[in-house]
Scaffold this motif. Structure first.
Motif, PDB file in Angstrom:
ATOM      1  N   LYS A 278       0.820  -1.140   0.242  1.00 14.58           N
ATOM      2  CA  LYS A 278       0.236  -0.119  -0.016  1.00 14.58           C
ATOM      3  C   LYS A 278       0.829   1.234   0.112  1.00 14.58           C
ATOM      4  CE  LYS A 278      -4.436  -1.293   2.057  1.00 14.58           C
ATOM      5  NZ  LYS A 278      -5.198  -1.261   3.196  1.00 14.58           N
ATOM      6  N   GLN A 279       1.853   1.278   1.016  1.00 18.93           N
ATOM      7  CA  GLN A 279       2.695   2.248   1.017  1.00 18.93           C
ATOM      8  C   GLN A 279       4.048   2.007   0.487  1.00 18.93           C
ATOM      9  OE1 GLN A 279       2.285   2.720   5.510  1.00 18.93           O
ATOM     10  NE2 GLN A 279       1.746   4.707   4.664  1.00 18.93           N
ATOM     11  N   LYS A 280       4.102   2.094  -0.845  1.00 12.13           N
ATOM     12  CA  LYS A 280       5.283   1.956  -1.484  1.00 12.13           C
ATOM     13  C   LYS A 280       6.122   3.463  -1.545  1.00 12.13           C
ATOM     14  CE  LYS A 280       3.047   0.218  -4.680  1.00 12.13           C
ATOM     15  NZ  LYS A 280       2.358  -0.327  -5.714  1.00 12.13           N
ATOM     16  N   CYS A 281       7.510   3.221  -1.773  1.00 14.36           N
ATOM     17  CA  CYS A 281       8.143   4.540  -1.577  1.00 14.36           C
ATOM     18  C   CYS A 281       7.820   5.374  -2.712  1.00 14.36           C
ATOM     19  CB  CYS A 281       9.851   3.912  -1.883  1.00 14.36           C
ATOM     20  SG  CYS A 281      10.115   3.391  -3.316  1.00 14.36           S
ATOM     21  N   ARG A 282       7.128   4.910  -3.905  1.00 19.25           N
ATOM     22  CA  ARG A 282       6.932   5.843  -5.029  1.00 19.25           C
ATOM     23  C   ARG A 282       5.783   6.811  -4.497  1.00 19.25           C
ATOM     24  NH1 ARG A 282       1.793   4.688  -6.784  1.00 19.25           N
ATOM     25  NH2 ARG A 282       1.228   2.292  -6.387  1.00 19.25           N
ATOM     26  N   SER A 283       5.088   6.563  -3.571  1.00 25.59           N
ATOM     27  CA  SER A 283       4.014   7.640  -3.070  1.00 25.59           C
ATOM     28  C   SER A 283       4.884   8.649  -2.090  1.00 25.59           C
ATOM     29  CB  SER A 283       3.225   6.874  -1.931  1.00 25.59           C
ATOM     30  OG  SER A 283       3.800   6.452  -0.856  1.00 25.59           O
ATOM     31  N   ASP A 284       6.121   8.303  -1.967  1.00 23.93           N
ATOM     32  CA  ASP A 284       6.995   9.448  -1.337  1.00 23.93           C
ATOM     33  C   ASP A 284       7.929  10.018  -2.274  1.00 23.93           C
ATOM     34  OD1 ASP A 284       6.979   7.014   1.320  1.00 23.93           O
ATOM     35  OD2 ASP A 284       6.099   9.101   1.394  1.00 23.93           O
ATOM     36  N   MET A 285       8.531   9.361  -3.185  1.00 33.14           N
ATOM     37  CA  MET A 285       9.707   9.734  -3.937  1.00 33.14           C
ATOM     38  C   MET A 285       9.705   9.072  -5.128  1.00 33.14           C
ATOM     39  SD  MET A 285      12.819   9.824  -1.274  1.00 33.14           S
ATOM     40  CE  MET A 285      12.926  11.096   0.156  1.00 33.14           C
ATOM     41  N   PRO A 286      10.066   9.672  -6.238  1.00 28.76           N
ATOM     42  CA  PRO A 286      10.413   8.814  -7.409  1.00 28.76           C
ATOM     43  C   PRO A 286      11.404   8.106  -7.544  1.00 28.76           C
ATOM     44  CG  PRO A 286      10.435  11.486  -7.662  1.00 28.76           C
ATOM     45  CD  PRO A 286      10.595  11.081  -6.082  1.00 28.76           C
ATOM     46  N   VAL A 287      11.415   7.041  -8.349  1.00 34.27           N
ATOM     47  CA  VAL A 287      12.372   5.921  -8.240  1.00 34.27           C
ATOM     48  C   VAL A 287      12.769   5.946  -9.944  1.00 34.27           C
ATOM     49  CG1 VAL A 287      12.927   3.462  -8.107  1.00 34.27           C
ATOM     50  CG2 VAL A 287      11.371   4.724  -6.316  1.00 34.27           C
ATOM     51  N   ILE A 288      14.233   6.052  -9.986  1.00 35.52           N
ATOM     52  CA  ILE A 288      14.840   5.525 -11.293  1.00 35.52           C
ATOM     53  C   ILE A 288      15.468   4.377 -11.093  1.00 35.52           C
ATOM     54  CG2 ILE A 288      16.368   6.205 -12.958  1.00 35.52           C
ATOM     55  CD1 ILE A 288      15.693   9.429 -12.513  1.00 35.52           C
ATOM     56  N   ASP A 289      15.095   3.451 -11.940  1.00 33.19           N
ATOM     57  CA  ASP A 289      15.740   2.123 -11.831  1.00 33.19           C
ATOM     58  C   ASP A 289      16.819   1.900 -12.884  1.00 33.19           C
ATOM     59  OD1 ASP A 289      16.399  -0.622 -11.616  1.00 33.19           O
ATOM     60  OD2 ASP A 289      14.330  -1.306 -11.529  1.00 33.19           O
ATOM     61  N   CYS A 290      17.871   1.861 -12.219  1.00 31.09           N
ATOM     62  CA  CYS A 290      19.088   1.781 -13.391  1.00 31.09           C
ATOM     63  C   CYS A 290      19.624   0.556 -13.602  1.00 31.09           C
ATOM     64  CB  CYS A 290      20.578   2.644 -12.626  1.00 31.09           C
ATOM     65  SG  CYS A 290      20.001   4.248 -12.449  1.00 31.09           S
ATOM     66  N   ASP A 291      18.812  -0.660 -13.311  1.00 36.74           N
ATOM     67  CA  ASP A 291      19.249  -1.859 -13.855  1.00 36.74           C
ATOM     68  C   ASP A 291      18.055  -2.771 -13.933  1.00 36.74           C
ATOM     69  OD1 ASP A 291      21.053  -4.199 -14.765  1.00 36.74           O
ATOM     70  OD2 ASP A 291      21.608  -4.361 -12.531  1.00 36.74           O
ATOM     71  N   VAL A 292      17.668  -2.717 -15.087  1.00 40.00           N
ATOM     72  CA  VAL A 292      16.452  -3.448 -15.512  1.00 40.00           C
ATOM     73  C   VAL A 292      16.871  -4.380 -16.983  1.00 40.00           C
ATOM     74  CG1 VAL A 292      13.923  -3.434 -16.308  1.00 40.00           C
ATOM     75  CG2 VAL A 292      14.760  -1.728 -14.483  1.00 40.00           C
ATOM     76  N   HIS A 293      16.607  -5.436 -16.545  1.00 46.85           N
ATOM     77  CA  HIS A 293      16.964  -6.396 -17.782  1.00 46.85           C
ATOM     78  C   HIS A 293      16.108  -6.577 -18.689  1.00 46.85           C
ATOM     79  CE1 HIS A 293      21.077  -7.246 -16.288  1.00 46.85           C
ATOM     80  NE2 HIS A 293      20.209  -7.150 -15.213  1.00 46.85           N
TER      81      HIS A 293
END
Lengths: 391, 391
Positions: free
Chosen positions: A16-31
């Motif tokens: 429910k409370q994912k960090c995205r609700s707080d802050m943007p996330v840039i994921d630098c390693d997605v395969h």
């Protein structure tokens, strides 16, 4: 701020409370993976090379010297029909970008694509790299949240530089990705590769070095040869990273290419502070040996190098992780990554210690990567795109 | 307690208040060198091998691939006639033991002696090891403060085990010293070397792994080949240490030899905490691969492994050094060393941060080594023996 917000209930993980609700996330390693390497690339291979696949029965090079549990993938992210994970953009969007509300994902290809650097056949490797890039441009850039890496056959640097010139015109390509271990025992610091760094610098592409456990035309992953287990080979990723970074800094690559940017991806970072202390100390004592270095090694690192976080360092206490980050000497080094869809995935919600400052968390989760890769403020709304797991 | 007590005056360094006035010092890395390798050993080489020197003109193997400033020695410790440092016991006593009031010095030989592990000629290497040990017994044990390491040609393990059986009868021999990088690309964790560990365990000798930059029958010192400068090769010492330690722990050497003790000498220690975090984490996830391990990797390390301090880790702030030691997970890991007579000597009076607790300083300066090597309380008075520099 506390980003450790996952809670377990009787029904399992709730997010429910994912960090995205707080802050943007840039994921630098997605395969982004192939369904079938040779068949996926066949349409993109030039006519004069197609017979390598159709008649030569090339199927990619099966070079994993270890058995990985589940093939190295998370149990929970396969397709419904049991086929591999991360083999198309829709799957990645649904399983990862939407679920975690990722602002940007930087695709880094898979181990097969990177292994093109370890082929003896230079020209065939260059052709495969070109085909891989065309395949990626056609299949992986149809979402505003996605940026992609390009591959090159680095053992053939002039062809690699030409390929960078060709592909970098696409704005979705922001990185040249290479295996951390240099091809054929010729260290990445060798002037042989200068055409690649020059081309990356010319097009403002980051050079990303990603772990790659495979064999082929490459020295063993430790100075003691091949470890006897995948567990050890995994822990030994940090060894190649140190080996190559010492050379890259000390040979003056960043003097020759002052705009070059290097991302160390999935190479750990706990080893970095003490290596820099040692290099700086030796530089003070022995700099006469390296007259081309005008600054101390750690200054080059601070200006030119970043590290992705996964697999996160996990000391006994969260406080030690904060001390370790402090020892790095700058809060701009770390860029968050998950390694989706691999087994040792780091959750955006659980990877940073609860006691971290909001400022540092913001830098690690998105700010440092945004600045390093030059990513614009997102116009897409990452909050509403991630409803999959909300209840 | 403050052991940073050196004071500069107009007349230069004064050493009035040396740490020895506060605490005993056991120096775990003191080099005893040859004047002339082949000639020093000739009297100790068996009759049937002497022709290697007298007719084969064997002079030792010159394998240093780098130029070391001053040959790697401190400027100030040569003999008065300009001849090399540390070539006889009187010189070591005068220049080092007396000057610093050392309670015990553990002699670790020099790079030439250790390189015997990198000879292709197994039997000749074994003969040289035997001669080196007899030379050491005759020349280096005439002071109650001195203990000595023995050398073996580890590439020939059965002969090495016999040599350990032969030499270990002398109470002055407390360690089998080996180069950190394994011979011929056969990692130290390979069962090939089990006879050596078994013999060391049987005689309660520590196995010491000391850095050794030389070439010969050994893999390169990094996974990227040979560094292009001594500066880089020096910083890269830590890479071989990590490579070998992963294997030694994970292959179950300490399960097979539960009393075996390993000293990592001049290999650094800043890399150790994060490597243990990673190994422990992977062990939790992948331990099915290594069913012979009954405990987590860091527990084996804590029971079996110690590190000498020189070259001391030198972070930006002394507080970070204390944090780093805390991250190691035990205050029993570190054993003080100077590396006399080499250029990067660490002074007993200046190597530990001023803010260190008296308890931790005592452990590092002497307590940990005393326990690990089983050294008795000194009957010799180290305080009165060190008047050389007092004014």
């Amino acid at each position: 701020m506390n980003i450790e917000t996952e809670q377990r209930t009787a029904s399992g993980l709730k997010l429910k409370q994912k960090c995205r609700s707080d802050m943007p996330v840039i994921d630098c390693d997605v395969h982004n993976e192939f369904t079938n390497y040779a068949q996926d690339l066949l349409p993109y291979v030039s006519r004069e090379w197609k017979h390598y696949i159709t008649e030569g029965l090339f199927r990619g090079v099966a070079m994993r010297p270890y058995t990985l549990w589940q093939g190295g993938y998370r149990d929970d992210v396969r397709s419904e029909d049991g086929s591999p994970a991360a083999v198309n953009l829709d799957q990645v969007k649904r399983q990862h970008l939407d679920q975690w509300g990722i602002e940007y994902a930087i695709l880094t290809h898979g181990v097969t694509a990177l292994s093109v650097c370890y082929y003896g056949q230079y020209e065939w490797a260059s052709e495969l790299a070109k085909a891989t890039n065309d395949w990626a441009l056609d299949n992986w850039l149809g979402d505003p949240r996605v940026r992609c890496s390009m591959v090159v056959a680095a053992q053939h640097p002039t062809a690699a530089a030409k390929e960078i010139d060709r592909v970098s015109e696409h704005p979705g390509i922001i990185q040249v990705i290479l295996p951390t271990r240099s091809p054929g025992g010729v260290a990445w610091c060798d002037p042989k590769y200068d055409p690649i760094w020059k081309a990356a610098e010319r097009h403002n592409l980051v050079v990303g070095f990603h772990v790659n456990s495979d064999a082929g035309n490459v020295l063993p992953p430790t100075t003691a040869g091949w470890p006897r287990s995948y567990l050890e080979a995994s822990a030994a990723y940090v060894i190649a990273a140190q080996s190559e970074l010492i050379g890259i800094i000390c040979s003056g690559v960043f003097e020759r290419f002052p705009q070059l940017k290097v991302a160390m991806i999935e190479n750990g970072f706990g080893w970095f502070p003490s290596l820099m202390w040692r290099l700086d100390k030796h530089w003070r004592e022995l700099r006469a040996e390296l007259p081309w270095l005008r600054r101390k090694p750690s200054e080059y690192a601070e200006d030119h190098i970043r590290f992705t976080t996964q697999p996160m360092e996990e000391p006994e206490s969260p406080q030690q992780l904060l001390q370790l980050i402090d020892m790095m000497g700058s809060d701009e080094y770390l860029m968050f990554s998950t390694d989706y869809p691999h087994w040792n995935f780091d959750s955006p919600a659980r990877s940073l210690p609860g006691a971290i400052s909001a400022d540092l968390a913001e830098k690690i989760l998105s700010g440092n990567a945004r600045a390093f890769y030059g990513l614009p403020a997102a116009r897409h709304d990452t909050r509403t795109s991630g409803a999959a797991l909300d209840e």
